[in-house]
Scaffold this active site. Structure first.
Site, short mmCIF file in Angstrom:
data_model
loop_
_atom_site.label_atom_id
_atom_site.label_comp_id
_atom_site.label_asym_id
_atom_site.label_seq_id
_atom_site.Cartn_x
_atom_site.Cartn_y
_atom_site.Cartn_z
N SER A 77 3.38 -34.41 -18.69
CA SER A 77 3.13 -33.75 -18.88
C SER A 77 3.57 -33.47 -20.59
O SER A 77 4.07 -34.49 -21.32
CB SER A 77 4.17 -32.74 -18.34
OG SER A 77 5.74 -33.88 -18.07
N GLY A 80 3.80 -38.44 -12.60
CA GLY A 80 3.33 -37.92 -13.73
C GLY A 80 3.39 -38.02 -14.46
O GLY A 80 3.93 -38.55 -15.76
N CYS A 121 -11.91 -23.42 -10.91
CA CYS A 121 -13.22 -24.59 -10.96
C CYS A 121 -14.13 -23.57 -11.77
O CYS A 121 -14.82 -24.26 -12.46
CB CYS A 121 -13.71 -24.96 -9.83
SG CYS A 121 -12.58 -25.72 -8.83
N ASP A 175 -22.82 -41.63 -9.30
CA ASP A 175 -23.33 -41.25 -7.64
C ASP A 175 -22.48 -39.96 -7.45
O ASP A 175 -23.25 -39.45 -6.58
CB ASP A 175 -22.40 -41.68 -6.18
CG ASP A 175 -22.39 -43.35 -6.30
OD1 ASP A 175 -23.52 -43.74 -6.10
OD2 ASP A 175 -21.70 -44.52 -7.15
N ALA A 176 -21.91 -38.96 -8.84
CA ALA A 176 -21.68 -38.05 -8.34
C ALA A 176 -21.13 -37.26 -7.19
O ALA A 176 -21.33 -36.02 -7.35
CB ALA A 176 -22.67 -37.29 -9.16
N ASP A 177 -20.42 -37.53 -6.72
CA ASP A 177 -19.81 -37.78 -5.95
C ASP A 177 -18.11 -37.57 -6.20
O ASP A 177 -17.94 -37.29 -7.17
CB ASP A 177 -19.62 -38.70 -4.69
CG ASP A 177 -19.55 -38.82 -3.51
OD1 ASP A 177 -19.01 -37.92 -2.72
OD2 ASP A 177 -20.33 -39.34 -2.64
N ASP A 219 -7.87 -33.46 -10.72
CA ASP A 219 -8.55 -32.50 -10.87
C ASP A 219 -7.41 -31.40 -11.22
O ASP A 219 -6.53 -31.06 -11.02
CB ASP A 219 -8.67 -31.71 -9.03
CG ASP A 219 -10.18 -32.08 -8.86
OD1 ASP A 219 -10.81 -32.98 -8.38
OD2 ASP A 219 -11.24 -31.33 -9.99
N ASP A 273 -10.83 -34.05 -2.22
CA ASP A 273 -11.84 -34.73 -2.80
C ASP A 273 -11.24 -35.80 -1.92
O ASP A 273 -12.55 -36.28 -1.50
CB ASP A 273 -12.30 -34.75 -4.10
CG ASP A 273 -12.14 -34.52 -5.17
OD1 ASP A 273 -12.75 -33.89 -4.47
OD2 ASP A 273 -12.22 -34.43 -6.73
N LYS A 288 -14.40 -25.48 -15.38
CA LYS A 288 -15.79 -26.78 -15.47
C LYS A 288 -16.23 -27.01 -16.11
O LYS A 288 -17.50 -25.68 -16.29
CB LYS A 288 -16.01 -26.63 -13.44
CG LYS A 288 -15.32 -27.72 -12.32
CD LYS A 288 -15.75 -27.68 -11.56
CE LYS A 288 -16.20 -29.56 -11.56
NZ LYS A 288 -15.99 -30.25 -9.97
#
Lengths: 194, 340
Positions: free
Chosen positions: B135, B133, B13, B43-45, B63, B86, B16
């Site tokens: 890739s 997914g 992280c 909301d930046a949640d 993420d 999250d 980021k």
């Protein structure tokens, strides 16, 4: 004298300690009195420990099934400063917060201004990104050499030079460690942190 | 594994994009008005929440990041635990996940398989299914999940809705980036590194599962922005968070390494973002570094009614013994955060 009351009845640990600390902080430099109500022995002990560790006074009295803690917060005794010079700790390679380009310009100007002081700083400490300032590609080397010639000691944190992989590029002064940094700060007349 | 971690500029992280930069970029996006969107990026949640019926809302989050550890399997577990977090921090239950994978062509495919099986193991531990997914080849490995979860709209827990009088609980110890930075600089401590890795691998599922019986008013997971930036988000404009630094859970050796300034660029970005919003007077430099340290797959910061605090803490500590009460929420005073 300012007085603050904290009612910590029914509050689990560590809340009584947290709320007492906050009240003491709120009193500020002038000090004053904090009265804390708690309802258990563990809270009495924990608050007492915290107060003693900070060298304030506490008086605990049972009130019914609860306890009232009267804490007197006095201004810390003025310590006698040893007669020593100015130590400047550069923990970063910019001056102030904001645009880094401006920060670098300001820092260059700051270090130049140090060369103009009647009494040069006794010791300049460089750590974290400040370690780049004593490195070959630094833009302040000329002024640092002037300061060194005037008698300022220049030391850079070895761990930081290793971390940024620039140990072989150190261009001025000596390599130091955290113990020596702490000692230099401790014995300083005044420490300015950049 | 040779070349796995070494090829990465910054992992976890800590990589980021800074919160301030992100805010500027998001300004450029069109404003949306969708009544069913309960939580969007305005909301930046922690995740987006979309109501699909009066009783049901979907939680959607993605993420991914580059490795912060050498072992591909371990990295896979951390990336997955981080991505799932999250959903838990919003009080939801995950339903299914998709892999998102970037992998260098030059690295052995065995490493790719190990990374994916690490992620799959965490998805399985979460009790959900991997459904697909995407890739691509890239010069650095990167991995994560897009996770879909669900929640009843009235059960939703947001990150900026604490109430005055609440108590703050933090469920994981701080300092993972500092401990890993020390390890990467070859001055680390084997036990401390192992503890940091175990912490990052830990699902926030267990702590969040204890919310049900209690009045949890706000919750967020601590990530790359560090404890203080997340605390500022929680305080918003209406509240002040009072945090006692003496009560913070901290990884073994992290304070020692912080005192030696074995800190990361991400930590410095966090310091610049927080700027002068928080008064750091009287807080030791080492403690400051811990407060700004990016937390990859960090713990939950929970704001719970005071009457429930001791019971919720005890319930969480059954599975996560490092959890601590770290402070209280007040109605807004002068500053958004008071550090003791």
């Amino acid at each position: 004298m300012e007085k603050i009351e904290v009612n910590a009845l029914g509050k689990p640990c560590p809340l009584p300690v947290i709320e007492t600390k906050k009240a003491i902080r709120q009193l500020g430099d002038t000090g004053g009195q904090v009265t804390v109500l708690v309802d258990n022995d563990v809270a009495v002990k924990n608050v007492t420990k915290m107060v003693n560790a900070n060298h304030y006074q506490i008086d605990a009295q049972p009130v019914g099934e609860n306890f009232q803690l009267a804490i007197t917060v006095t201004q810390p005794m003025a310590t006698q400063e040893p007669h020593a010079g100015l130590v400047i700790a550069f923990g970063r390679n910019v001056l102030g917060e904001g645009d880094p380009k401006l920060g670098q310009i300001l820092l260059k100007s700051y270090i130049y201004s140090l060369t103009e002081l009647d009494t040069p700083p006794e010791h300049l400490l460089f750590f974290n990104s400040g370690a780049h300032l004593t490195s070959q590609d630094s833009g302040v080397l000329d002024d640092l050499h002037t300061l060194e010639d005037k008698g300022s000691q220049i030391s850079t944190c070895g761990t930081c030079l290793d971390f940024y992989n620039i140990k072989d590029q150190l261009a001025i002064g000596e390599i130091t460690n955290m113990y020596a940094i702490v000692e230099a700060m401790d014995q300083a007349g005044k420490v300015v942190t950049i | 594994m040779e070349g796995f971690l070494a090829s990465c500029t910054s992992g976890g992280c800590g990589a980021k994009i800074g919160a301030a930069d992100l805010h500027d970029y998001l300004q450029a996006l069109p404003q949306q008005h969708e009544p069913n969107l309960l939580v969007g990026f305005n909301d930046a949640d922690d995740a987006a929440v979309y109501k699909i019926s009066p009783e049901r809302a979907l939680i959607s989050t993605i993420d991914f990041f580059s490795p912060m550890v050498d072992d591909p399997y371990t990295f896979g577990t951390i990336a997955a635990a981080n991505a799932l977090s999250d959903v838990y921090s919003m009080g939801g239950q995950p339903l299914y996940a998709l892999n998102i994978v970037c992998f260098p062509e030059r690295l052995p495919k065995k490493a790719l398989a190990e990374m994916l099986s690490g992620g799959a193991a965490k998805v399985q531990e979460a009790g959900i299914v991997l459904v697909g997914g995407h890739s691509i080849y890239d010069h650095e490995p990167k991995y994560g999940l897009a996770v879909t979860g669900e929640i009843a709209p009235d059960q939703l827990i947001q990150n900026h809705t604490p109430e005055a009088g609440d108590v703050l609980i933090l469920t994981k110890a701080l300092g993972v980036s500092i401990v890993l930075a020390a390890a990467r600089a070859d001055v680390g401590d084997e036990q401390a590194t192992a503890a940091a890795i175990a912490s990052m691998q830990r699902l926030n599922k267990y702590a969040a599962a204890k919310f049900n019986d209690f009045q949890v008013h706000a919750c967020t997971d601590i990530t790359g922005f560090g404890l203080l930036a997340h605390s500022l988000e929680m305080a918003g404009t209406e509240h002040t968070l009072v945090i006692d630094t003496a009560e913070l859970p901290i990884l073994a050796k992290a304070a020692e390494f912080a005192a030696e300034f074995l800190v990361t660029a991400g930590g410095e970005r966090n310091r610049e973002h927080v700027g002068n919003q928080v008064d750091l007077t009287g807080i030791t430099p080492a403690m400051q570094e811990l407060l700004f340290d990016p937390q990859t797959s960090g713990g939950l910061l929970i704001s719970v009614a005071e009457k429930d605090a001791a019971l919720l803490l005890a319930a969480i500590q059954e599975d996560d013994p490092v959890a601590r009460i770290i402070g209280v929420v007040n109605a807004r005073e002068q500053e958004p955060i008071i550090l003791l």
